[in-house]
Design a protein around this motif. Structure first.
Motif, PDB file in Angstrom:
ATOM      1  N   UNK A 124       1.443   3.705 -35.238  1.00 21.05           N
ATOM      2  CA  UNK A 124       0.990   4.560 -34.143  1.00 21.05           C
ATOM      3  C   UNK A 124      -0.182   5.434 -34.566  1.00 21.05           C
ATOM      4  N   UNK A 125      -0.951   5.909 -33.582  1.00 20.71           N
ATOM      5  CA  UNK A 125      -2.088   6.781 -33.848  1.00 20.71           C
ATOM      6  C   UNK A 125      -1.753   8.223 -33.447  1.00 20.71           C
ATOM      7  N   UNK A 126      -2.242   9.148 -34.246  1.00 17.40           N
ATOM      8  CA  UNK A 126      -2.115  10.582 -33.964  1.00 17.40           C
ATOM      9  C   UNK A 126      -3.457  11.039 -33.416  1.00 17.40           C
ATOM     10  N   UNK A 127      -3.480  11.454 -32.134  1.00 13.66           N
ATOM     11  CA  UNK A 127      -4.739  11.636 -31.411  1.00 13.66           C
ATOM     12  C   UNK A 127      -5.044  13.112 -31.180  1.00 13.66           C
ATOM     13  N   UNK A 128      -6.249  13.489 -31.585  1.00 15.36           N
ATOM     14  CA  UNK A 128      -6.790  14.837 -31.410  1.00 15.36           C
ATOM     15  C   UNK A 128      -7.802  14.807 -30.271  1.00 15.36           C
ATOM     16  N   UNK A 129      -7.734  15.792 -29.390  1.00 14.44           N
ATOM     17  CA  UNK A 129      -8.802  15.960 -28.401  1.00 14.44           C
ATOM     18  C   UNK A 129      -9.025  17.445 -28.181  1.00 14.44           C
ATOM     19  N   UNK A 130     -10.274  17.848 -28.160  1.00 15.47           N
ATOM     20  CA  UNK A 130     -10.598  19.254 -27.918  1.00 15.47           C
ATOM     21  C   UNK A 130     -11.846  19.344 -27.055  1.00 15.47           C
ATOM     22  N   UNK A 131     -11.674  19.956 -25.885  1.00 15.01           N
ATOM     23  CA  UNK A 131     -12.749  20.164 -24.919  1.00 15.01           C
ATOM     24  C   UNK A 131     -13.376  18.853 -24.446  1.00 15.01           C
ATOM     25  N   UNK A 132     -12.577  17.785 -24.458  1.00 11.25           N
ATOM     26  CA  UNK A 132     -13.059  16.490 -23.949  1.00 11.25           C
ATOM     27  C   UNK A 132     -11.868  15.618 -23.568  1.00 11.25           C
ATOM     28  N   UNK A 133     -10.862  16.227 -22.946  1.00  8.85           N
ATOM     29  CA  UNK A 133      -9.632  15.501 -22.639  1.00  8.85           C
ATOM     30  C   UNK A 133      -9.875  14.320 -21.715  1.00  8.85           C
ATOM     31  N   UNK A 134     -10.718  14.491 -20.693  1.00  7.53           N
ATOM     32  CA  UNK A 134     -10.967  13.397 -19.757  1.00  7.53           C
ATOM     33  C   UNK A 134     -11.704  12.243 -20.427  1.00  7.53           C
ATOM     34  N   UNK A 135     -12.678  12.568 -21.286  1.00  7.53           N
ATOM     35  CA  UNK A 135     -13.385  11.507 -22.004  1.00  7.53           C
ATOM     36  C   UNK A 135     -12.434  10.759 -22.939  1.00  7.53           C
ATOM     37  N   UNK A 136     -11.526  11.495 -23.586  1.00  7.21           N
ATOM     38  CA  UNK A 136     -10.553  10.860 -24.479  1.00  7.21           C
ATOM     39  C   UNK A 136      -9.647   9.920 -23.690  1.00  7.21           C
ATOM     40  N   UNK A 137      -9.153  10.383 -22.545  1.00  8.75           N
ATOM     41  CA  UNK A 137      -8.285   9.545 -21.717  1.00  8.75           C
ATOM     42  C   UNK A 137      -9.023   8.293 -21.231  1.00  8.75           C
ATOM     43  N   UNK A 138     -10.293   8.444 -20.858  1.00 14.21           N
ATOM     44  CA  UNK A 138     -11.068   7.299 -20.381  1.00 14.21           C
ATOM     45  C   UNK A 138     -11.242   6.259 -21.479  1.00 14.21           C
TER      46      UNK A 138
END
Length: 257
Positions: A124-138
């Motif tokens: 599995x991957x451990x995913x970081x997102x900061x101030x770009x949640x929509x871009x990460x989801x896309x």
């Protein structure tokens, strides 16, 4: 039993007194810890800790803010590291627009590398997102077309529609100390909504020390018990039941401790 699903135990503030912090963790019933790497060097340190202490397992990877400092041979090293029997996950990886440490296209490249390696290894991957949640989801939605995703959105802070999109992709959602902060009402509302079989807790130590110890460093794995207690309370479930549920979730995703 409680599992801290995200700790940076190789950080000098924790590693220098690791025996003490692990004793405190055991006293708080924290019997499993995922020690997460952000560079080749810290990933190796996590593996060494996992070799020494049974309650620690390792995640290996290159953080989006560290991609630009990576040497050309570092990715091949991560590929070799992920075969180690004490490695339970890849990461942390993801995307970050808060800092200017690394160009966006380089972050995207490394994020996709981690996701491809996850498909190859089934880690599995451990995913970081900061101030770009929509871009990460896309990006995750694009990658899901290549194969099922396995992983967790770590230290999740919102928005709720991104949580829903990630849940639809089969990902888990993890909450750290920010859910306990006075200004964390939005995060608490999201934590209420996550299905019982997809929610995790973490410290992200040495950062994000939960209430009532906010502002004190280092945060350490024992303090995940405060986050667990708060989230159980807002979800209206018994603490023991929520501990059992999050432990079962962690072991379903990362394997048995």
């Amino acid at each position: 039993m409680i599992i801290d699903t995200h700790a940076h135990l190789n950080d000098p503030t924790l590693r220098s007194n690791i025996q003490e912090f692990l004793l405190l963790a055991r006293q708080a019933n924290v019997r499993g810890i995922l020690s997460v790497g952000t560079t080749v060097e810290s990933s190796q340190g996590c593996i060494e800790l996992a070799e020494e202490f049974a309650e620690i397992r390792a995640a290996v990877g290159i953080h989006p803010n560290n991609c630009c400092q990576s040497a050309p041979e570092d990715w091949a090293t991560i590929e070799r590291m992920c075969l180690h029997p004490r490695v339970a996950a890849l990461g942390e990886t993801g995307l970050d627009r808060h800092w200017d440490d690394c160009p966006w296209e380089v972050q995207v490249d490394y994020f996709r590398r981690h996701l491809a390696l996850s498909r190859e290894t089934q880690l599995p991957v451990v995913i970081h997102t900061r101030e770009c949640a929509n871009e990460t989801a896309a990006l995750l939605e694009e990658e899901a077309k290549l194969g099922a995703l396995r992983g967790v959105m770590h230290s999740f802070t919102g928005p709720v529609d991104v949580a829903r999109r990630c849940l639809e992709l089969g990902l888990y959602i993890s909450f750290a100390g920010m859910v306990t902060f006075k200004n964390g009402e939005e995060i608490r509302e999201i934590a209420k909504e996550i299905p019982a079989d997809r929610i995790l807790v973490e410290t992200d130590c040495p950062y994000l020390t939960p209430h009532p110890f906010r502002g004190k460093r280092p945060n350490h794995p024992a303090l995940v018990a405060h986050t667990l207690e708060l989230v159980a309370e807002i979800r209206g479930v018994r603490l023991a039941d929520f501990a059992a549920q999050t432990t079962a979730n962690a072991q379903r995703l990362f394997g048995s401790w």
